[in-house]
Enzyme design. Structure first.
Site, PDB file in Angstrom:
ATOM      1  N   GLY A  72       0.833  -1.202   0.000  1.00 23.89           N
ATOM      2  CA  GLY A  72       0.000   0.000   0.000  1.00 23.89           C
ATOM      3  C   GLY A  72       0.862   1.244   0.000  1.00 23.89           C
ATOM      4  O   GLY A  72       2.015   1.224  -0.433  1.00 23.89           O
ATOM      5  N   VAL A  83       0.533   4.665   5.025  1.00 25.09           N
ATOM      6  CA  VAL A  83      -0.024   3.566   5.835  1.00 25.09           C
ATOM      7  C   VAL A  83       1.090   2.574   6.203  1.00 25.09           C
ATOM      8  O   VAL A  83       1.056   1.963   7.279  1.00 25.09           O
ATOM      9  CB  VAL A  83      -1.211   2.876   5.106  1.00 25.09           C
ATOM     10  CG1 VAL A  83      -1.778   1.748   5.960  1.00 25.09           C
ATOM     11  CG2 VAL A  83      -2.312   3.887   4.794  1.00 25.09           C
ATOM     12  N   GLU A 132       5.592  -3.313   0.888  1.00 22.59           N
ATOM     13  CA  GLU A 132       5.603  -3.105  -0.567  1.00 22.59           C
ATOM     14  C   GLU A 132       4.888  -1.781  -0.806  1.00 22.59           C
ATOM     15  O   GLU A 132       3.650  -1.716  -0.788  1.00 22.59           O
ATOM     16  CB  GLU A 132       4.850  -4.254  -1.262  1.00 22.59           C
ATOM     17  CG  GLU A 132       5.505  -5.613  -1.097  1.00 22.59           C
ATOM     18  CD  GLU A 132       6.703  -5.816  -2.022  1.00 22.59           C
ATOM     19  OE1 GLU A 132       6.800  -5.104  -3.039  1.00 22.59           O
ATOM     20  OE2 GLU A 132       7.533  -6.684  -1.731  1.00 22.59           O
ATOM     21  N   CYS A 176       1.553   0.517  -9.338  1.00 24.33           N
ATOM     22  CA  CYS A 176       2.670   0.993  -8.514  1.00 24.33           C
ATOM     23  C   CYS A 176       3.985   1.043  -9.284  1.00 24.33           C
ATOM     24  O   CYS A 176       4.872   1.805  -8.914  1.00 24.33           O
ATOM     25  CB  CYS A 176       2.819   0.117  -7.282  1.00 24.33           C
ATOM     26  SG  CYS A 176       3.078  -1.603  -7.712  1.00 24.33           S
TER      27      CYS A 176
END
Ligand code: NAD
Length: 468
Positions: A188, A192, A210, A244
């Protein structure tokens, strides 16, 4: 009232019973995952279309096929991965057995995002199962349709005493994180990620993070602009830019920028037609919140291509921005949408300096017909992964570790790297209860001669000694 207390307790008991350790149990769960993917394929494709309006083509290659191939790879290699790994010995341990045992951590928490909601949930799960753990899986609450299938259908294919799907958003995840886990695997945002790592620190729980960030893409003057533009457009607009590892911005000379803009326009029209809003191949932004954030970024610099948006169906056109300042929001935050700024630099050195002044990215790309240029970018920068003359493709190889470095994360997975991530590497030495005479060298009264013998026996290269 803690909604997860009971599940966490049950899973701990299941792990303590040893049920998850035998290879046959792990293989049966992996077979279950494989059946889940095969028997619910259409339902999964529909859910991905509902959540992200993702085309079946993109869903098949980036969600279903990748998950399936990870399951297949783990099933084919499970026994080999589980085997104790023999290690070199020194003279002092020549008669002993020295090895690394890959043992499961125990109870693992996997928390995942919405952008590849199936892939990013199942691929870590494969590693955790293969390594013999019990798992609490917390999918994203934002990709609701996929979350529903994971919650309602997936458990039917797994041993429910060992694997639980936990539902909820930030509040529920925070509650979950109060529990003690033996390993936490989080995918995420960096924001966070910090919350997860802080919670993990309370229990000294190891983590894999990650995360995301801004992935630079250097384009050299020595290139074929249309080839580069085709690849860039596909990489940037795949999954509507919500990837991402997508190239976040381009660095090139002003001359290359002038050649790239029409080539990108050409690629966008070829891929999505004259009006991309009508294309079945372009998805939508996941939520109103993300749509509003992206719409705000459209006012940075000058729109060279696209720039249209429609809030009614969360549409943002494939967009290229030019004349962007480094200080503008589009260059300050991860874009995570179908917007590509083209930044100009005067030289390769300036591009490398631009990259190195920022956080280490998850992925870094360089395009050039001159392999020396690509190699220079590789040698003088750092990132989670690197791909020359393309993007993403490095992460389709399970033989390469996938993960970030610095602000883009820590730890890695895919293929055997997943198995290793979810295994404690236990250092084991089994010695003989006999031959006590040999140990005389290490016992007091200490003497210079015994010290010399012991130091020699402990040198790693002494294992090739022919004395024994
Ligand atoms: P996110 O960090 O908002 O959410 C991820 C998970 O954390 C979700 O399950 C969510 O429920 C939970 N969560 C959200 N806020 C929380 C809080 N305050 N406390 C505890 N838990 C919380 O990320 P996202 O928006 O779902 O995904 C986008 C981000 O993920 C981007 O930054 C992207 O780069 C990154 N990402 C990284 C990878 C990778 O492999 N490195 C892959 C995909 C996405």
């Amino acid at each position: 009232m803690d909604p997860f207390q009971d599940a966490v307790r049950r899973l701990r008991e299941a792990f303590s019973s040893g049920r998850t350790r035998p290879a046959a149990f792990r293989a049966a769960q992996l077979e279950g995952l494989s059946r889940f993917l095969r028997e619910n394929k259409q339902q999964l494709l529909d859910a991905l279309a509902q959540d992200l309006r993702k085309s079946a083509f993109e869903s098949e290659i980036s969600e279903i096929a990748i998950s399936q191939s990870e399951v297949d790879l783990a099933l084919r290699n499970l026994k080999a991965w589980m085997k104790d790994q023999k290690v070199p010995k020194n003279l002092a341990t020549q008669l002993d057995s020295a090895f690394i045992r890959k043992e499961p951590f125990g109870l693992v928490l996997i928390v995942t995002p919405w952008n590849y909601p199936l892939n990013l949930t199942l691929v870590p799960l494969v590693g955790a199962i293969a390594a013999g753990n019990c798992v609490v899986l917390k999918p994203s609450e934002i990709s609701k349709s996929v979350e529903k299938i994971l919650a309602e259908v997936l458990p039917r294919y797994l041993d429910q005493s060992c694997f639980v799907v936990a539902l909820g958003g930030p509040e529920e995840t925070k509650k979950l994180l109060e529990h003690r886990f033996d390993y936490i695997f989080f995918t995420g945002s960096p924001h966070v990620g910090k919350i997860v790592m802080t919670a993990a620190a309370k229990h000294l729980t190891p983590v894999t993070l990650e995360l995301g960030g801004k992935n630079p893409c250097y384009v050299d003057d020595n290139c074929d602009p249309q080839t580069v533009a085709n690849r860039l457009a596909w990489l940037r607009y795949f999954n509507t830019g919500q990837t991402c590892v997508a190239p976040d911005y381009v660095l090139c000379s002003p001359e290359t920028r002038e050649r790239l803009v029409p080539a990108l326009q050409n690629a966008i029209t070829r891929f999505y037609g004259d009006d991309p809003q009508n294309s079945p191949n372009l998805g939508r932004i996941i939520s109103e919140k993300h749509f509003k954030r992206l719409k705000g970024l459209l006012s940075c610099g000058r729109v060279a291509i696209g720039g249209q948006s429609d809030e009614n169906n969360l549409y943002i056109a494939p967009t290229v921005l030019v004349d962007v300042q480094e200080t503008e929001p589009v260059m300050q935050e991860e874009i995570f949408g179908p917007i590509l700024p083209l930044m100009t630099v005067r030289s390769l050195d300036e591009a490398i300096d631009f990259i190195n002044r920022r956080e280490k990215p998850l992925a870094l790309y360089a395009f050039s017909n001159n392999s020396q240029v690509v190699k220079q970018v590789l040698a003088r920068t750092s990132s989670g992964g690197f791909c020359g003359n393309d993007g993403f493709m490095h992460m389709t190889l399970p033989s390469l570790p996938f993960g970030g470095v610095g602000a883009s994360g820590m730890g890695s997975y895919h293929g055997k790297f997943s198995f290793d991530t979810f295994s404690h590497h236990r250092a084991c030495l089994l010695r003989s209860p006999g031959m006590e005479k040999i140990n005389d060298f290490r016992y007091p009264p200490y003497t210079p001669r015994n010290l010399r013998v012991l130091l020699m026996a402990m040198e790693e290269r002494s294992c090739s000694c022919t004395l024994l």
